[in-house]
Design a protein around this motif. Structure first.
Motif, PDB file in Angstrom:
ATOM      1  N   ALA A   1       0.838  -1.210   0.000  1.00 49.13           N
ATOM      2  CA  ALA A   1       0.000   0.000   0.000  1.00 49.13           C
ATOM      3  C   ALA A   1       0.867   1.251   0.000  1.00 49.13           C
ATOM      4  O   ALA A   1       1.849   1.333   0.743  1.00 49.13           O
ATOM      5  CB  ALA A   1      -0.917   0.001   1.222  1.00 49.13           C
ATOM      6  N   ILE A   2       0.508   2.205  -0.846  1.00 55.92           N
ATOM      7  CA  ILE A   2       1.237   3.481  -0.883  1.00 55.92           C
ATOM      8  C   ILE A   2       0.226   4.618  -0.868  1.00 55.92           C
ATOM      9  O   ILE A   2      -0.781   4.570  -1.577  1.00 55.92           O
ATOM     10  CB  ILE A   2       2.080   3.627  -2.174  1.00 55.92           C
ATOM     11  CG1 ILE A   2       3.038   2.444  -2.329  1.00 55.92           C
ATOM     12  CG2 ILE A   2       2.852   4.930  -2.176  1.00 55.92           C
ATOM     13  CD1 ILE A   2       3.932   2.547  -3.553  1.00 55.92           C
ATOM     14  N   GLU A   3       0.483   5.642  -0.071  1.00 58.43           N
ATOM     15  CA  GLU A   3      -0.399   6.802  -0.096  1.00 58.43           C
ATOM     16  C   GLU A   3       0.062   7.743  -1.206  1.00 58.43           C
ATOM     17  O   GLU A   3       1.253   8.019  -1.347  1.00 58.43           O
ATOM     18  CB  GLU A   3      -0.401   7.486   1.264  1.00 58.43           C
ATOM     19  CG  GLU A   3      -0.890   6.503   2.315  1.00 58.43           C
ATOM     20  CD  GLU A   3      -1.425   7.137   3.589  1.00 58.43           C
ATOM     21  OE1 GLU A   3      -1.157   8.334   3.818  1.00 58.43           O
ATOM     22  OE2 GLU A   3      -2.113   6.420   4.343  1.00 58.43           O
ATOM     23  N   ALA A   4      -0.902   8.213  -1.981  1.00 59.86           N
ATOM     24  CA  ALA A   4      -0.541   8.992  -3.172  1.00 59.86           C
ATOM     25  C   ALA A   4       0.075  10.346  -2.829  1.00 59.86           C
ATOM     26  O   ALA A   4       0.616  11.023  -3.702  1.00 59.86           O
ATOM     27  CB  ALA A   4      -1.761   9.179  -4.060  1.00 59.86           C
ATOM     28  N   THR A   5       0.040  10.730  -1.557  1.00 59.69           N
ATOM     29  CA  THR A   5       0.765  11.937  -1.145  1.00 59.69           C
ATOM     30  C   THR A   5       2.256  11.789  -1.443  1.00 59.69           C
ATOM     31  O   THR A   5       2.964  12.774  -1.593  1.00 59.69           O
ATOM     32  CB  THR A   5       0.575  12.188   0.369  1.00 59.69           C
ATOM     33  OG1 THR A   5       0.689  10.938   1.042  1.00 59.69           O
ATOM     34  CG2 THR A   5      -0.781  12.790   0.660  1.00 59.69           C
ATOM     35  N   GLU A   6       2.714  10.554  -1.527  1.00 59.42           N
ATOM     36  CA  GLU A   6       4.127  10.308  -1.856  1.00 59.42           C
ATOM     37  C   GLU A   6       4.380  10.325  -3.353  1.00 59.42           C
ATOM     38  O   GLU A   6       5.531  10.235  -3.781  1.00 59.42           O
ATOM     39  CB  GLU A   6       4.560   8.926  -1.342  1.00 59.42           C
ATOM     40  CG  GLU A   6       4.593   8.770   0.141  1.00 59.42           C
ATOM     41  CD  GLU A   6       5.183   7.404   0.483  1.00 59.42           C
ATOM     42  OE1 GLU A   6       6.351   7.149   0.127  1.00 59.42           O
ATOM     43  OE2 GLU A   6       4.459   6.596   1.084  1.00 59.42           O
ATOM     44  N   LEU A   7       3.319  10.352  -4.149  1.00 62.12           N
ATOM     45  CA  LEU A   7       3.487  10.163  -5.595  1.00 62.12           C
ATOM     46  C   LEU A   7       3.009  11.346  -6.423  1.00 62.12           C
ATOM     47  O   LEU A   7       3.680  11.780  -7.359  1.00 62.12           O
ATOM     48  CB  LEU A   7       2.692   8.930  -6.058  1.00 62.12           C
ATOM     49  CG  LEU A   7       2.897   7.630  -5.275  1.00 62.12           C
ATOM     50  CD1 LEU A   7       1.894   6.590  -5.750  1.00 62.12           C
ATOM     51  CD2 LEU A   7       4.312   7.128  -5.460  1.00 62.12           C
ATOM     52  N   ILE A   8       1.790  11.802  -6.118  1.00 60.81           N
ATOM     53  CA  ILE A   8       1.155  12.811  -6.970  1.00 60.81           C
ATOM     54  C   ILE A   8       1.336  14.195  -6.353  1.00 60.81           C
ATOM     55  O   ILE A   8       0.795  14.485  -5.282  1.00 60.81           O
ATOM     56  CB  ILE A   8      -0.346  12.485  -7.179  1.00 60.81           C
ATOM     57  CG1 ILE A   8      -0.490  11.131  -7.897  1.00 60.81           C
ATOM     58  CG2 ILE A   8      -1.040  13.592  -7.967  1.00 60.81           C
ATOM     59  CD1 ILE A   8      -1.915  10.696  -8.159  1.00 60.81           C
ATOM     60  N   MET A   9       2.141  15.013  -6.996  1.00 57.22           N
ATOM     61  CA  MET A   9       2.329  16.381  -6.526  1.00 57.22           C
ATOM     62  C   MET A   9       1.294  17.266  -7.203  1.00 57.22           C
ATOM     63  O   MET A   9       1.055  17.149  -8.410  1.00 57.22           O
ATOM     64  CB  MET A   9       3.717  16.900  -6.911  1.00 57.22           C
ATOM     65  CG  MET A   9       4.858  16.216  -6.217  1.00 57.22           C
ATOM     66  SD  MET A   9       4.826  16.540  -4.439  1.00 57.22           S
ATOM     67  CE  MET A   9       4.187  14.982  -3.833  1.00 57.22           C
ATOM     68  N   THR A  10       0.706  18.158  -6.434  1.00 56.21           N
ATOM     69  CA  THR A  10      -0.346  19.010  -7.000  1.00 56.21           C
ATOM     70  C   THR A  10      -0.116  20.470  -6.621  1.00 56.21           C
ATOM     71  O   THR A  10       0.721  20.784  -5.779  1.00 56.21           O
ATOM     72  CB  THR A  10      -1.737  18.619  -6.450  1.00 56.21           C
ATOM     73  OG1 THR A  10      -1.807  19.010  -5.070  1.00 56.21           O
ATOM     74  CG2 THR A  10      -2.000  17.129  -6.569  1.00 56.21           C
ATOM     75  N   ASP A  11      -0.939  21.341  -7.210  1.00 55.56           N
ATOM     76  CA  ASP A  11      -0.981  22.724  -6.735  1.00 55.56           C
ATOM     77  C   ASP A  11      -1.741  22.728  -5.408  1.00 55.56           C
ATOM     78  O   ASP A  11      -2.135  21.671  -4.900  1.00 55.56           O
ATOM     79  CB  ASP A  11      -1.621  23.643  -7.793  1.00 55.56           C
ATOM     80  CG  ASP A  11      -3.063  23.290  -8.112  1.00 55.56           C
ATOM     81  OD1 ASP A  11      -3.706  22.558  -7.318  1.00 55.56           O
ATOM     82  OD2 ASP A  11      -3.559  23.742  -9.155  1.00 55.56           O
ATOM     83  N   SER A  12      -1.985  23.888  -4.846  1.00 54.11           N
ATOM     84  CA  SER A  12      -2.584  23.896  -3.506  1.00 54.11           C
ATOM     85  C   SER A  12      -4.060  24.264  -3.550  1.00 54.11           C
ATOM     86  O   SER A  12      -4.604  24.788  -2.592  1.00 54.11           O
ATOM     87  CB  SER A  12      -1.811  24.857  -2.606  1.00 54.11           C
ATOM     88  OG  SER A  12      -1.833  26.137  -3.194  1.00 54.11           O
TER      89      SER A  12
END
Ligand code: ASP
Ligand code: MG
Length: 472
Positions: A151-162
């Motif tokens: 399991a991986i949380e996408a906070t580690e993968l998908i960078m976004t604007d705020s």
């Protein structure tokens, strides 16, 4: 970099309970024998709605709603885990993880109730909990089937604007992060099980991609990892020629183009989140829509070109829950600011305009908004045009809530003469009255407004007229 990779997304109903999770995990385990696979999971169905609802209660100072929900989620997720995973060595760490996430939930709800304040940032943290609870359980279910999941949380993968509540991905940073974090796992044959719907800003704040955003997560990651294909597993058999509740012989379309799929996503056939196809356009990665409850069926393949069929019409769709607003009267002929003022007014209200029609006689402008925005739009327009109404420059501003939009969609309608003619002729024969008509210059969509009562007849008539029930 990741040759032969399939990204598979499972929506809420496909992970709705232990049985569904097992069925979905079997699909992944099976594919993982031949491919590299990354899974993206939604929250168990209904969980996100419940999380958000409880957040609004907490904002009112209610301390119980969050507690009750946290307890219910504990039961629901433990029950699923118990049914799916037998080996204590696997189960223990997942139980711990679920507890940690629920402890976070409690703190978020308590804080909100205490402050009676719910920022978009906090709401994102709360809405994301369902995906975060689901991913470790899904990964463990894979383990039970002899596959290896992580399991991986996408906070580690998908960078976004705020932009909390509807963040946009930053492709370069996402690509770098995802390849770094997932590359080695995929090489070892481990299936990363990623939380859909969420990402994080550069300074680590959790964001969400908007409701229904897990589809988008799957294509964002698919593009970042140069996937060979992306499969959206859902609870319907792909994209259908029409709504099967209204048209008995509607059938699955084997292949459609990105453009057609996007037309349909915006126009009522809500199989996909509207932004889903954006990330895959440059590389032309195919996206499948398939039914996790009937994996033997092939579903619909969405590709750059689609597959052309005879008459060019691929599908019909209807949007209900909309209202028609018209601004007009003979006095507006030649008054050049009526159009501008009308749509500045809708823009100020953030009311999305779904269709616009104005004839060259300029006697009347009409447009369609969601019913939810109709009354406010009407009032704002009456205010904007108060002077003009008083002096009869504008003769009426009216609303009709009993209407619907029907759209005929197909990329190859472009340059195919006669589609509009056949559409209107067939409907005329069935006495379906056309209230307004619009065709964009892309020519991939002819939309028209009919009374809501006539929707079913209109769809059935056109489905027959364009032979959409025949296999292509
Ligand atoms: N769970 C999220 C929602 O309900 C995202 C998704 O299911 O796609 O909006
Ligand atoms: Mg969805």
């Amino acid at each position: 970099m990741t040759k032969n990779l399939q990204v598979m997304k499972f929506g809420g109903t496909s992970v709705g309970n232990a049985t569904c999770i097992r069925r979905s995990a079997q699909i992944v385990a099976h594919a993982a024998k031949e491919h590299k696979v990354a899974a993206v999971v939604s929250a168990m169905s209904g969980v996100t709605n419940r999380l958000i609802e409880a957040a609004h209660h907490a904002k009112q100072g209610d301390r119980e709603a969050g507690k009750a929900l946290t307890e219910a989620l504990r039961e629901q997720h433990f029950e699923a885990l118990d049914a799916l995973v037998q080996s204590p060595g696997t189960k223990g760490p997942v139980q711990e993880r679920v507890k940690q996430i629920l402890a976070e939930a409690s703190r978020l709800y308590e804080g909100t109730a205490l402050l009676r304040e719910l920022t978009l940032r906090t709401l994102d943290a709360i809405s994301s909990l369902g995906e975060r609870l689901c991913a470790p359980i899904f990964a463990a279910a894979l383990g039970e089937l002899g596959a290896r999941g992580s399991a991986i949380e996408a906070t580690e993968l998908i960078m976004t604007d705020s932009f909390h509540g509807g963040a946009e991905p930053l492709p370069d940073a996402t690509r770098e992060k995802s390849q770094k974090r997932m590359g080695a796992l995929l090489e070892q044959g481990i299936v990363p099980v990623v939380t859909g719907f969420i990402g994080a800003t550069a300074d680590g704040a959790l964001t969400t991609l908007g409701r229904g955003g897990s589809d988008y997560s799957a294509t964002i990651l698919g593009a970042a990892l140069d996937a060979e294909e992306i499969i959206i597993w859902t609870d319907v058999e792909g994209v259908l020629t029409a709504d099967p509740r209204l048209v008995g012989d509607a059938r699955t379309i084997p292949e459609i183009s990105y453009r057609e799929a996007a037309e349909l996503a915006y126009f009522g056939a809500k199989v996909l989140h509207p932004k889903t196809l954006r990330p895959v356009l440059p590389a032309g990665i195919p996206v499948w829509i398939r039914n996790s409850f009937a994996p033997e069926k092939l579903g619909t393949k969405i590709t750059a070109k689609g597959r052309s069929i005879g008459g060019g019409v691929k599908a019909l769709t209807a949007i209900r829950d909309v209202a028609l607003i018209s601004v007009g009267g003979p006095g507006i002929v030649g008054v050049t600011d009526v159009v501008g003022r009308t749509f500045s007014t809708t823009a100020e209200l953030r009311a999305e305009v779904l269709l616009i029609s104005q004839s060259s006689s300029q006697n009347d402008i009409c447009f369609i908004v969601a019913k939810a925005h109709a009354q406010a739009t009407l009032e704002a327009l009456r205010k904007e045009f108060a002077q003009d109404l008083a002096h009869q420059v504008v003769d009426h501003i009216a609303m009709d809530p009993d209407i619907a939009i029907v759209a005929v969609v197909g990329e190859n309608m472009r340059g195919t003469p006669g589609v509009a003619g056949r559409t209107f002729h067939a409907l005329g024969k069935e006495n379906v009255n056309m209230i307004a008509i619009a065709q964009g210059s892309s020519e991939t969509n002819i939309s028209f407004v009919v009374s809501d009562k006539a929707v079913q007849t209109a769809l059935q008539t056109l489905h027959r007229e364009f032979h959409l029930a025949d296999a292509s």
